[in-house]
Design an enzyme around this catalytic site. Sequence first.
Site, PDB file in Angstrom:
ATOM      1  N   SER A   8       0.854  -1.192   0.000  1.00 57.29           N
ATOM      2  CA  SER A   8       0.000   0.000   0.000  1.00 57.29           C
ATOM      3  C   SER A   8       0.885   1.235   0.000  1.00 57.29           C
ATOM      4  CB  SER A   8      -0.906   0.013   1.227  1.00 57.29           C
ATOM      5  OG  SER A   8      -1.523   1.277   1.312  1.00 57.29           O
ATOM      6  N   HIS A  33      -1.110  -1.427  -4.313  1.00 58.41           N
ATOM      7  CA  HIS A  33      -2.381  -1.031  -3.699  1.00 58.41           C
ATOM      8  C   HIS A  33      -2.424   0.492  -3.556  1.00 58.41           C
ATOM      9  CE1 HIS A  33      -5.985  -1.942  -1.310  1.00 58.41           C
ATOM     10  NE2 HIS A  33      -5.616  -0.952  -0.505  1.00 58.41           N
ATOM     11  N   ASP A  35      -4.764   3.646  -2.253  1.00 60.21           N
ATOM     12  CA  ASP A  35      -5.878   4.013  -1.373  1.00 60.21           C
ATOM     13  C   ASP A  35      -6.390   5.409  -1.662  1.00 60.21           C
ATOM     14  OD1 ASP A  35      -6.145   1.766   0.448  1.00 60.21           O
ATOM     15  OD2 ASP A  35      -4.147   2.301   1.162  1.00 60.21           O
ATOM     16  N   MET A  37      -8.960   8.252  -0.569  1.00 54.95           N
ATOM     17  CA  MET A  37      -9.794   8.655   0.581  1.00 54.95           C
ATOM     18  C   MET A  37     -10.326  10.057   0.354  1.00 54.95           C
ATOM     19  SD  MET A  37      -7.283   7.429   3.622  1.00 54.95           S
ATOM     20  CE  MET A  37      -6.702   5.744   3.759  1.00 54.95           C
ATOM     21  N   HIS A  66      -8.346   1.072  -4.348  1.00 59.93           N
ATOM     22  CA  HIS A  66      -9.296   0.905  -3.252  1.00 59.93           C
ATOM     23  C   HIS A  66      -9.984   2.256  -3.022  1.00 59.93           C
ATOM     24  CE1 HIS A  66      -9.697  -0.022   1.372  1.00 59.93           C
ATOM     25  NE2 HIS A  66     -10.871   0.092   0.779  1.00 59.93           N
ATOM     26  N   MET A  68     -12.171   4.548  -1.151  1.00 61.35           N
ATOM     27  CA  MET A  68     -12.842   4.849   0.121  1.00 61.35           C
ATOM     28  C   MET A  68     -13.496   6.207  -0.039  1.00 61.35           C
ATOM     29  SD  MET A  68      -9.867   3.444   2.634  1.00 61.35           S
ATOM     30  CE  MET A  68      -8.663   3.463   1.321  1.00 61.35           C
ATOM     31  N   MET A 137     -11.730  -5.433   5.273  1.00 59.38           N
ATOM     32  CA  MET A 137     -10.940  -4.496   6.075  1.00 59.38           C
ATOM     33  C   MET A 137     -10.669  -5.128   7.440  1.00 59.38           C
ATOM     34  SD  MET A 137     -10.271  -1.897   4.240  1.00 59.38           S
ATOM     35  CE  MET A 137      -9.221  -1.221   5.522  1.00 59.38           C
ATOM     36  N   ASP A 175      -6.834  -6.089   4.264  1.00 61.44           N
ATOM     37  CA  ASP A 175      -6.174  -4.777   4.278  1.00 61.44           C
ATOM     38  C   ASP A 175      -6.229  -4.172   5.678  1.00 61.44           C
ATOM     39  OD1 ASP A 175      -5.218  -2.273   3.619  1.00 61.44           O
ATOM     40  OD2 ASP A 175      -6.896  -1.738   2.308  1.00 61.44           O
TER      41      ASP A 175
END
Length: 216
Positions: A8, A33, A35, A37, A66, A68, A137, A175
């Site tokens: 990540s 990975h 992320d 957000m 991913h 979010m 998660m 994760d």
Amino acid sequence: MKRIIAPSILAANFLELGKEIEMINQSNAEWIHYDVMDGVFVPNISFGLPVLEQINTIAKKPLDVHLMITDPTPYIIPFKEAGASIITVHYETCVHLNRTINLIKEQGIMASVCLNPHTPVDLLDEILPELDMVLLMSVNPGYGGQTFIESTYKKVKKLRRMIDSRGLKTLIEVDGGVNHNTGKKLFEAGVNVLVSGSYLFKSSDPKQTISDLLSV
Ligand code: DX5
Ligand code: ZN
């Protein structure tokens, strides 16, 4: 069972991002990975499309995105165009999950659904055959470096039974709080893909740590 490590890059050194991607290129990690957000669905803001686009120019590994974010559906095509090979949306953010999953698959990339720690795997009963992957998660999403939630093992085992009993090929990714110890137990419980951020990037030799995680 096939094992995949997905570093990540939330935990990477952003001032040296090119070098960090190069390290992953040369490592035994299979995916990267990423992320995203939005500061609304999760209490933190990370990075978005322009950074992914630039990473995509040098990354030699599939980009595992991913999302979010509160309303991911309008962003599926932009993230695919920025380089995503896998897109994960949260169950908690999609009112019409079937439609969103179909949209991801229409882009010719892997479709995945993520569950927060409190969301039961049983809720995936209908959608499971449509999914390339389920992301569980093992921390409350929003930050790297949090402590692994122990009840995740039970959840992984239950999901593994749901997948195997129906003869599906759906991958299980976990994760949050993944390290040598939790990673070993997760692989044993039936996980295919381990995301690792702070444990991996804060280690003295991240490339070696990736190889070590693969053979825990
Ligand atoms: C958390 C993110 C994770 C995070 C994992 O919300 O989805 O991918 O980067 O970080 P570690 O491995 O440090 O828990
Ligand atoms: Zn993540």
